[in-house]
Design an enzyme around this catalytic site. Structure first.
Site, PDB file in Angstrom:
ATOM      1  N   GLY A  66       0.655  -7.983  -8.645  1.00  0.00           N
ATOM      2  CA  GLY A  66      -0.395  -6.718  -9.052  1.00  0.00           C
ATOM      3  C   GLY A  66       0.407  -5.502  -9.158  1.00  0.00           C
ATOM      4  N   PRO A  67      -0.174  -4.531  -9.432  1.00  0.00           N
ATOM      5  CG  PRO A  67      -1.839  -3.214 -10.841  1.00  0.00           C
ATOM      6  CD  PRO A  67      -1.743  -4.516 -10.095  1.00  0.00           C
ATOM      7  CD  GLU A  80      -8.025  21.483 -22.324  1.00  0.00           C
ATOM      8  OE1 GLU A  80      -8.708  20.378 -22.306  1.00  0.00           O
ATOM      9  OE2 GLU A  80      -6.836  21.754 -22.392  1.00  0.00           O
ATOM     10  CB  THR A  92      -2.645  -2.963  -5.603  1.00  0.00           C
ATOM     11  OG1 THR A  92      -1.377  -3.679  -5.842  1.00  0.00           O
ATOM     12  CG2 THR A  92      -3.010  -2.206  -6.741  1.00  0.00           C
ATOM     13  N   GLY A  93      -1.216  -2.475  -2.548  1.00  0.00           N
ATOM     14  CA  GLY A  93      -1.558  -3.089  -1.038  1.00  0.00           C
ATOM     15  C   GLY A  93      -0.848  -4.450  -0.806  1.00  0.00           C
ATOM     16  CE  LYS A  94       2.625  -5.697  -5.531  1.00  0.00           C
ATOM     17  NZ  LYS A  94       2.146  -4.642  -5.959  1.00  0.00           N
TER      18      LYS A  94
HETATM   19  P1  ADP Z   1       2.528  -2.591  -3.077  1.00  0.00           P
HETATM   20  O1  ADP Z   1       3.102  -3.355  -2.005  1.00  0.00           O
HETATM   21  O2  ADP Z   1       1.367  -3.318  -3.712  1.00  0.00           O
HETATM   22  O3  ADP Z   1       3.093  -1.658  -4.005  1.00  0.00           O
HETATM   23  P2  ADP Z   1       1.735  -1.362  -0.515  1.00  0.00           P
HETATM   24  O4  ADP Z   1       1.157  -2.390   0.174  1.00  0.00           O
HETATM   25  O5  ADP Z   1       3.275  -0.794  -0.265  1.00  0.00           O
HETATM   26  O6  ADP Z   1       1.538  -1.406  -1.986  1.00  0.00           O
HETATM   27  O7  ADP Z   1       0.718  -0.019  -0.270  1.00  0.00           O
HETATM   28  C1  ADP Z   1       1.155   1.330  -0.055  1.00  0.00           C
HETATM   29  C2  ADP Z   1       0.210   2.040   0.805  1.00  0.00           C
HETATM   30  O8  ADP Z   1      -1.062   2.232  -0.149  1.00  0.00           O
HETATM   31  C3  ADP Z   1      -0.037   1.208   1.912  1.00  0.00           C
HETATM   32  O9  ADP Z   1       0.877   1.504   2.836  1.00  0.00           O
HETATM   33  C4  ADP Z   1      -1.547   1.815   2.302  1.00  0.00           C
HETATM   34  O10 ADP Z   1      -1.367   2.950   3.038  1.00  0.00           O
HETATM   35  C5  ADP Z   1      -2.101   1.792   0.958  1.00  0.00           C
HETATM   36  N1  ADP Z   1      -3.034   1.006   0.665  1.00  0.00           N
HETATM   37  C6  ADP Z   1      -2.848   0.087  -0.508  1.00  0.00           C
HETATM   38  N2  ADP Z   1      -3.889  -0.950  -0.694  1.00  0.00           N
HETATM   39  C7  ADP Z   1      -4.401  -0.739   0.423  1.00  0.00           C
HETATM   40  C8  ADP Z   1      -5.708  -1.272   0.743  1.00  0.00           C
HETATM   41  N3  ADP Z   1      -6.466  -2.289   0.365  1.00  0.00           N
HETATM   42  N4  ADP Z   1      -6.419  -1.051   2.134  1.00  0.00           N
HETATM   43  C9  ADP Z   1      -5.809   0.015   2.843  1.00  0.00           C
HETATM   44  N5  ADP Z   1      -4.631   0.778   2.420  1.00  0.00           N
HETATM   45  C10 ADP Z   1      -4.154   0.446   1.375  1.00  0.00           C
HETATM   46 ZN    ZN Z   2      -5.446  18.604 -25.420  1.00  0.00          ZN
END
Ligand code: ADP
Ligand code: ZN
Ligand code: MG
Length: 677
Positions: free
Chosen positions: A238-239, A461, A242-244
């Protein structure tokens, strides 16, 4: 932490050993070298020495060459009075300077320096032979020798120390007990994760998939006794943001098993072969502590497709990848080790990695929808004090395209803003300002802008706004401002009405027209062009190009995928030069048509355009309600007719739009202000 201490201990121990050794060497050199018991040594003149030799008073002596003279030290046959006529400074004992008292001291030891000439040495030689005095010739000795030793050994010690530190550094820094011997070891130490599934908001489907993994790790027998095959590898895709990583940690936390966490880039080292041996070591460690989770973050750093034609330089990475594949084949899912990997570029991964038996379970972690965003906001606001007027649902609606990391950042920014104004809680205005900051950078209220330039920006604008209002099928003008922010002189935020995954051709054309609205207004009102529209053109061109090369929205080129949005941007195009020319022509046609359309709309709405531009000059920021009121009724909504500053804080109209938003910016072509797509 424990590992760090360990490392610190090691290095200080090393330091101490080196220090003690060095001290020993120096002590031995200064103390031991002169062979010092406490007896006095008499320093005599070289003439006296030859005299004494002649008189056969000398029992033995040694001779060595030091710094251009011969240093002679020896013993008399009988103790001699220390001659008071000699310079007192020379009467030095190893215990300190002897008293220059008249009291007579006697000693058998003496030293002297003899000028280094052939004749002098020959004379001494002859005399010594004649009187049968024991003579010892040492090439270099005593202090000289020890000094030399220190001079040659110390740099070596320093060098070894530096090398040791370097290896430690290379061994992964904070990762663990790095050291010279540990380069090839995996730097992973199992960590206990404190994250639970409840800390990961939204993503219910993703979590559901992982619950099974957790159950297996907690009670493997339940599965193995049924002969069930458990996946060895789970790939989170995932992007960014996103919380991977968070999900993987939650799995480890829930399962309460050791969690070996490594980033793909940890494997790619400066030493060839280190990556592969790290992989081997990592798996060996995990198997020892099974059940366990191995988490490889950003696996694309090692897992990129092999033999990508880029030739050379990738051997190290390929070796590492091969080792990873071998290790994953080498254990059955039932050995209690599960590998979780995360990437935002699954398309570049080597197909061998995603084959059955390796990372056979793929979980897509996508951008959160409006409910997901609200849930994430809830999680991250639980430790913050929010004022009554903060509505998380509303924030969720205003932030399409935001991922978890953005939302966490948004709330943090708001908290910082609240603290800056010494507030007791985070209010809606803080959140609003934080949103703008996250999208476009901090406001620059103090930037001095000439009246003329402000006028241009306001009209520009207003142009975006009018076109957005007229072409309102899919999108809504959410906010427009001429307060400079980041490198943008002003911007209009246009949001889609609904959470949409697809873009129709009509949407695309309307979006392009909206982008062109700014420049068109400048042309119509001032009959001139400014550089402020360059970012608009960039975005418009990007959409037009995607229409032609990816979405099959051009009749001339047909429904062909000519470019891969995830492909290597430097790769050779797969189409002919002819096609390339057609693509360029089509992109130009589409953007030109958008420009034409925008001009028409503004020409037909000159009055409303002027109203909005004037309101912008007066109030600087207009929200959705105010924009609509100006457009429909020709005046500002009644209740907020009085104060300039409060407009930005005024309640926003219930926004009913999701997904993409656009920041159409000004005065500079900075991509960082672009939250679109
Ligand atoms: P990725 O690994 O996908 O790039 P991260 O897991 O490192 O993303 O997420 C970065 C931060 O964003 C986390 O530490 C958390 O604070 C927040 N975050 C991202 N997704 C969630 C979620 N689904 N619920 C709560 N916090 C989230
Ligand atoms: Zn413009
Ligand atoms: Mg991550």
């Amino acid at each position: 932490m424990k590992n760090n201490k360990n490392g610190l201990f090691r290095s200080s121990l090393f330091y101490i050993v080196v220090f003690v050794l060095a001290m020993g060497v120096i002590l031995f050199a200064t103390g031991g070298g002169t062979g010092g018991n406490s007896s006095q040594v008499q320093k005599i003149q070289s003439s006296q020495f030859t005299n004494d030799l002649k008189k056969n008073k000398v029992k033995n002596f040694a001779i060595e060459s030091v710094d251009g003279v011969y240093k002679v030290s020896g013993e008399y046959r009988t103790p001699q009075k220390v001659s008071q006529t000699n310079d007192l400074a020379f009467t030095v004992s190893t215990k300190g300077i002897s008293k220059p008292a008249k009291s007579e001291t006697k000693t058998t030891k003496f030293t002297t320096n003899v000028v280094k000439t052939d004749s002098s040495i020959k004379e001494i030689n002859d005399l010594a032979k004649a009187k049968d005095v024991k003579m010892n010739a040492k090439p270099t000795q005593s202090n000289g020798f020890w000094l030399n030793l220190i001079v040659s050994v110390l740099p070596l010690i320093i060098f070894i120390y530096l090398f040791y530190m370097m290896m430690k550094q290379a061994g992964g820094g904070s990762g663990g007990p790095g050291g010279v011997m540990k380069v090839g070891k995996s730097q992973a130490k199992p960590v206990k994760s404190k994250v639970r599934f409840k800390d990961v908001a939204g993503e219910d489907e993703e979590k559901q998939e992982l619950v099974e993994v957790v159950e297996f790790l907690k009670d493997p027998k339940k599965f193995t006794s049924l002969g069930a095959q458990i996946p060895k590898g789970v790939l989170l895709e995932g992007p960014p943001g996103t919380g991977k990583t968070l999900l993987a940690k939650a799995v480890a936390g829930e399962a309460e098993v050791p969690f070996f966490s490594l980033s793909g880039s940890d494997f790619v080292e400066m030493f060839v072969g280190v990556g592969a041996s790290r992989v081997r070591d990592l798996f060996a460690q995990a198997k020892k502590t099974a059940p366990a989770i191995i988490f490889i973050d950003e696996i694309d750093a090692v897992g990129r497709r092999r033999g990508g034609g880029t030739g050379g330089g990738h051997d190290e990475r390929e070796q590492t990848l091969n080792q990873l594949l071998v290790e994953m084949d080498g254990f059955t899912g039932n050995s209690g080790v599960i590998v979780i990997a995360a990437t935002n570029r699954a398309d570049v991964l080597d197909p061998a990695l995603t084959r059955p038996g390796r990372f056979d379970r793929k979980i897509l972690v996508g951008q959160p929808d409006v409910r997901g965003r609200e849930a994430i906001l809830k999680v991250h606001s639980s430790d913050k004090t929010l004022a009554e007027d903060v509505d998380l649902k509303k924030i969720a609606k205003e932030t399409p395209g935001f991922v978890g990391a953005d939302l966490a950042n948004l709330l943090n920014e708001a908290a910082l803003l609240a603290a800056r104004r010494n507030g007791k809680s985070i209010n809606a205005a803080d959140i609003d300002e934080a949103e703008d900051r996250v999208i476009a950078g901090p406001a620059k209220r103090n930037r001095i802008i000439s009246e003329k330039e402000r006028n241009i920006v306001a009209n520009h604008e207003a142009g975006h706004t009018i076109v957005g209002l007229v072409l309102n099928d899919a999108r809504v003008v959410h906010k427009v401002t001429i307060v400079p922010r980041g490198r943008a002189g002003g911007y209009a935020i246009v949001l889609p009405k609904e959470d949409q995954q697809l873009m129709t051709k009509k949407d695309a054309i309307e979006q392009i027209a909206g982008m062109m609205g700014g420049r068109s207004a400048e042309e119509i009102v001032f009959d001139s062009e400014s550089s402020g529209a360059s970012n608009d053109f960039q975005q418009a061109t990007q959409i037009a190009r995607a229409m032609v090369t990816q979405y099959g929205m051009s009749d001339k080129l047909g429904t062909v995928a000519l470019e891969d949005p995830n492909g290597d941007p430097y790769a050779q195009p797969r189409y002919s030069a002819d096609t390339a020319a057609t693509i360029d022509a089509e992109v130009k046609r589409i953007t030109n048509e958008g420009h034409q359309k925008a001009r028409e709309i503004i020409e037909n709405h000159r009055e409303q355009h002027k109203l909005i531009a004037d309101a912008l000059l007066k109030y600087e920021t207009l929200d959705e309600k105010q924009i609509l009121s100006l457009y429909k009724d020709g005046k500002m909504p009644a209740e907020v007719e009085n104060e300039t500053e409060t407009f930005t804080e005024a309640e926003k109209a219930e926004a009913t739009k999701e997904k993409h938003q656009e920041v159409e910016d000004h005065h500079d072509n900075d991509d960082s202000t672009d939250k679109d797509n």
